[in-house]
Design a protein around this motif. Structure first.
Motif, PDB file in Angstrom:
ATOM      1  N   ASN A  52       0.834  -1.212   0.000  1.00  0.00           N
ATOM      2  CA  ASN A  52       0.000   0.000   0.000  1.00  0.00           C
ATOM      3  C   ASN A  52       0.864   1.255   0.000  1.00  0.00           C
ATOM      4  OD1 ASN A  52      -2.671  -0.744  -0.278  1.00  0.00           O
ATOM      5  ND2 ASN A  52      -3.039  -0.960   1.904  1.00  0.00           N
ATOM      6  N   THR A  53       1.866   1.238  -0.826  1.00  0.00           N
ATOM      7  CA  THR A  53       2.725   2.411  -0.951  1.00  0.00           C
ATOM      8  C   THR A  53       2.687   2.929  -2.378  1.00  0.00           C
ATOM      9  OG1 THR A  53       4.673   1.064  -1.446  1.00  0.00           O
ATOM     10  CG2 THR A  53       4.273   1.621   0.861  1.00  0.00           C
ATOM     11  N   VAL A  54       2.906   4.198  -2.505  1.00  0.00           N
ATOM     12  CA  VAL A  54       2.933   4.830  -3.813  1.00  0.00           C
ATOM     13  C   VAL A  54       4.060   5.849  -3.828  1.00  0.00           C
ATOM     14  CG1 VAL A  54       1.291   6.631  -3.167  1.00  0.00           C
ATOM     15  CG2 VAL A  54       1.517   5.981  -5.569  1.00  0.00           C
ATOM     16  N   TYR A  55       4.660   6.056  -4.968  1.00  0.00           N
ATOM     17  CA  TYR A  55       5.702   7.056  -5.071  1.00  0.00           C
ATOM     18  C   TYR A  55       5.377   8.013  -6.210  1.00  0.00           C
ATOM     19  CZ  TYR A  55       7.570   4.490  -9.076  1.00  0.00           C
ATOM     20  OH  TYR A  55       7.720   3.874 -10.293  1.00  0.00           O
ATOM     21  N   LEU A  56       6.026   9.151  -6.189  1.00  0.00           N
ATOM     22  CA  LEU A  56       5.875  10.139  -7.245  1.00  0.00           C
ATOM     23  C   LEU A  56       7.272  10.620  -7.622  1.00  0.00           C
ATOM     24  CD1 LEU A  56       3.780  11.769  -8.917  1.00  0.00           C
ATOM     25  CD2 LEU A  56       4.078  13.598  -7.234  1.00  0.00           C
ATOM     26  N   GLN A  57       7.731  10.215  -8.773  1.00  0.00           N
ATOM     27  CA  GLN A  57       9.015  10.664  -9.282  1.00  0.00           C
ATOM     28  C   GLN A  57       8.801  11.957 -10.048  1.00  0.00           C
ATOM     29  OE1 GLN A  57      12.165   9.355  -8.829  1.00  0.00           O
ATOM     30  NE2 GLN A  57      12.857  11.219  -9.883  1.00  0.00           N
ATOM     31  N   MET A  58       9.455  13.008  -9.592  1.00  0.00           N
ATOM     32  CA  MET A  58       9.273  14.323 -10.193  1.00  0.00           C
ATOM     33  C   MET A  58      10.569  14.767 -10.853  1.00  0.00           C
ATOM     34  SD  MET A  58       7.018  16.147  -7.190  1.00  0.00           S
ATOM     35  CE  MET A  58       8.372  16.159  -6.021  1.00  0.00           C
ATOM     36  N   ASN A  59      10.535  14.935 -12.148  1.00  0.00           N
ATOM     37  CA  ASN A  59      11.703  15.366 -12.904  1.00  0.00           C
ATOM     38  C   ASN A  59      11.441  16.722 -13.551  1.00  0.00           C
ATOM     39  OD1 ASN A  59      12.956  12.857 -12.326  1.00  0.00           O
ATOM     40  ND2 ASN A  59      12.070  11.924 -14.148  1.00  0.00           N
ATOM     41  N   SER A  60      12.526  17.360 -13.980  1.00  0.00           N
ATOM     42  CA  SER A  60      12.417  18.666 -14.649  1.00  0.00           C
ATOM     43  C   SER A  60      11.548  19.628 -13.857  1.00  0.00           C
ATOM     44  CB  SER A  60      11.853  18.483 -16.067  1.00  0.00           C
ATOM     45  OG  SER A  60      12.655  17.611 -16.831  1.00  0.00           O
ATOM     46  N   LEU A  61      11.811  19.724 -12.581  1.00  0.00           N
ATOM     47  CA  LEU A  61      10.970  20.543 -11.703  1.00  0.00           C
ATOM     48  C   LEU A  61      11.051  22.014 -12.071  1.00  0.00           C
ATOM     49  CD1 LEU A  61      11.614  18.615  -8.414  1.00  0.00           C
ATOM     50  CD2 LEU A  61       9.361  19.090  -9.388  1.00  0.00           C
ATOM     51  N   LYS A  62       9.922  22.671 -11.928  1.00  0.00           N
ATOM     52  CA  LYS A  62       9.793  24.089 -12.241  1.00  0.00           C
ATOM     53  C   LYS A  62       9.423  24.861 -10.978  1.00  0.00           C
ATOM     54  CE  LYS A  62       7.870  22.903 -16.787  1.00  0.00           C
ATOM     55  NZ  LYS A  62       6.713  23.087 -17.690  1.00  0.00           N
ATOM     56  N   LEU A  63       9.621  26.151 -11.021  1.00  0.00           N
ATOM     57  CA  LEU A  63       9.269  26.988  -9.873  1.00  0.00           C
ATOM     58  C   LEU A  63       7.807  26.799  -9.495  1.00  0.00           C
ATOM     59  CD1 LEU A  63      11.101  30.324 -10.764  1.00  0.00           C
ATOM     60  CD2 LEU A  63      11.865  28.514  -9.214  1.00  0.00           C
ATOM     61  N   GLU A  64       6.967  26.662 -10.500  1.00  0.00           N
ATOM     62  CA  GLU A  64       5.528  26.532 -10.248  1.00  0.00           C
ATOM     63  C   GLU A  64       5.119  25.185  -9.670  1.00  0.00           C
ATOM     64  OE1 GLU A  64       7.022  27.481 -13.080  1.00  0.00           O
ATOM     65  OE2 GLU A  64       6.012  26.669 -14.854  1.00  0.00           O
TER      66      GLU A  64
END
Length: 117
Positions: free
Chosen positions: A75-87
């Protein structure tokens, strides 16, 4: 009682990457859907991504940059965030849904993600 806990937030430079994790503990069954939402100061909560047996879905602002995945057994989930922006700066919330016929039942406290210039 089910508890949803996020981790992995922090400060990252624009263009960088960050990975958020979320665990839904206290349930004997696998959550039907888990998702991520975010809320920036002065703005409404925004859908980021979700995952269920029906597939993965993304908000328009993160498509192509963020990836959601899960470990059903845990019951785990991840969120890989690439190319992050200021917004992308916001408090990110994880949510869990017991049934696809209802809305999200459980919410975490949120984790802060700050993207710097």
């Amino acid at each position: 009682q089910v508890h949803v806990v996020e981790s992995g937030g922090g400060l990252v430079e624009s263009g960088g990457s960050l990975r958020l994790s979320c665990a839904a503990s206290g349930s004997t069954v696998s959550m039907a859907r888990m998702g991520w939402f975010r809320q920036a100061p002065g703005k409404e909560r925004e859908f980021v991504a979700s995952i269920s047996r029906r597939g993965t879905y993304y908000g328009d602002s993160v498509k192509g940059r963020f990836t959601i995945g899960r470990d059903n057994a845990k019951n785990t989930v991840y969120l890989q965030m690439n190319s992050l922006k200021l917004e992308d700066t916001a408090v990110y919330y994880c949510a869990a849904q017991r049934s696809l016929a209802t809305g999200y039942d459980y919410w975490g406290q949120g984790t802060q993600v700050t993207v710097s210039p």
